[in-house]
Design an enzyme around this catalytic site. Structure first.
Site, PDB file in Angstrom:
ATOM      1  N   LYS A 107       5.936   0.409   2.196  1.00 60.96           N
ATOM      2  CA  LYS A 107       7.030   0.832   2.911  1.00 60.96           C
ATOM      3  C   LYS A 107       6.444   1.778   4.024  1.00 60.96           C
ATOM      4  CE  LYS A 107       6.398   4.965   1.127  1.00 60.96           C
ATOM      5  NZ  LYS A 107       5.905   5.865   2.116  1.00 60.96           N
ATOM      6  N   TYR A 190      12.092   7.728   1.178  1.00 65.42           N
ATOM      7  CA  TYR A 190      12.364   7.921  -0.268  1.00 65.42           C
ATOM      8  C   TYR A 190      13.950   8.475  -0.360  1.00 65.42           C
ATOM      9  CZ  TYR A 190       7.784   7.143  -1.566  1.00 65.42           C
ATOM     10  OH  TYR A 190       6.492   6.568  -1.851  1.00 65.42           O
TER      11      TYR A 190
END
Length: 334
Positions: A107, A190
């Site tokens: 990511k 996140y």
């Protein structure tokens, strides 16, 4: 030739042997049950020699970026894990799929939604699975936060606080051409993920403000810090912060009849949690080992991965909206 101890497991090749591969993924692959470290891709002859010795990797499973496409002929490699700077994700996911390999991509999935679309399309065309490296979907404290939020254990969620920041960041992560941005792309994602997975909902609008730079020369091209809010259906508000100069690590749900909190929420180990009803007591696990094993099992059993390319695409869409809100000072609908 697959050794006896790895028989029945899927072989993974790591593309990019930086700190995350060296300190997290490779050690995790010594603990996995359904996959193992079969190959590496690196431009460093020093790293190639060291990893060959350390992990007993045969010469024919060691590649560089020039001969990467010949990985298609290697039957001992089933999965390619892309662990490169963000701007390189699209190219190597597409090339890996075209070489007939399943793909895990770190990511954020890419810099733009358009890149994500090309990555998803390439894997679908090759009939290969694509997963994004969202390790916290396999971590028990975060899984419990998902349950508390989605099942309304403390009543309907009203507000979420999510913060993730770090200091002493250098290298490609502060190079906009390679990273796509600053801490929002690296650790702020996140917070976006957490707000999505504790509610099971998608944000409908964002507002964002860049924090004043304390080191303008270092963070010339990217934000040093960023505060933003996300509006979710049902009036839920998420207040989020990220930084490359301040340590932050929090996920908190405030609901009608109670609360739940992880602090720290997002590290590789040492996650701690408590709720208005008492402490959360779950074991510490190797998140990366569980993540990679789950993907191997998804391939073996032909079931979808819970952390799909579509999930990664949605995060990139939200990140782009947050940057637009930061740059314009306006509320941006998603």
């Amino acid at each position: 030739m697959v050794s006896e101890k790895n028989r029945g497991k899927l072989g993974i090749a790591l593309v990019g042997l930086g700190a995350y591969s060296e300190n997290q993924l490779a050690p995790a692959l010594l603990q996995t049950k359904h996959c193992y470290l079969a190959g590496i891709v690196t431009r460093s002859s020093e790293k190639a020699a060291r990893w060959k010795r350390e992990y007993d990797i045969p010469d024919e499973n060691i590649y560089d970026y020039d001969n990467f496409d010949s990985i298609r002929d290697n039957r001992s490699i089933d999965i390619v894990y892309i662990v490169l700077p963000n701007a390189m994700h699209e190219e190597y996911v597409v090339r890996a799929a075209q070489a007939g390999k399943h793909v895990i991509c770190e990511k954020p999935m890419a810099l733009t939604v358009e890149q994500c679309d090309r990555m998803i399309a390439a894997c679908k065309e090759a009939r290969k699975m694509l997963s994004i490296g969202y390790r916290l979907h396999f971590e028990p404290h975060n899984l419990e936060m998902m349950r508390i939020g989605r099942e309304e254990v403390c009543g309907k969620v009203v507000r979420i606080k999510a913060e993730h920041g770090m200091s002493d960041t250098q290298g490609w992560r502060i190079d906009k051409a390679l990273a796509g941005g600053g801490p929002l792309m690296d650790v702020g994602i996140y917070c976006v993920q957490a707000c999505r997975y504790v509610t099971g909902l998608e944000p409908i609008a964002v507002e964002a403000t860049e924090t004043p730079k304390t080191k303008p020369e270092k963070f010339r091209d990217v934000e040093e810090g960023l505060n933003w809010t996300m509006e979710f259906p049902g009036g839920i508000i998420a207040e989020c912060r990220t930084s490359y100069s301040e340590k932050q690590n929090l996920l908190r749900i405030e609901a009608e009849n109670g609360w739940a909190e992880l602090s720290p929420a997002f590290p590789y180990s040492g996650i701690k949690g408590k709720t208005s009803g008492g402490d959360l007591k779950f074991p510490q696990v190797n998140q990366q080992a569980l993540q990679m094993d789950d993907f191997a099992l998804a391939i073996k059993t032909s079931r979808p991965t819970p952390v799909s390319g579509e999930m990664g695409r949605q995060d990139v869409k939200i990140l782009q909206a947050i940057y637009r809100a930061m740059e314009t000072g306006q509320r941006v609908e998603i």
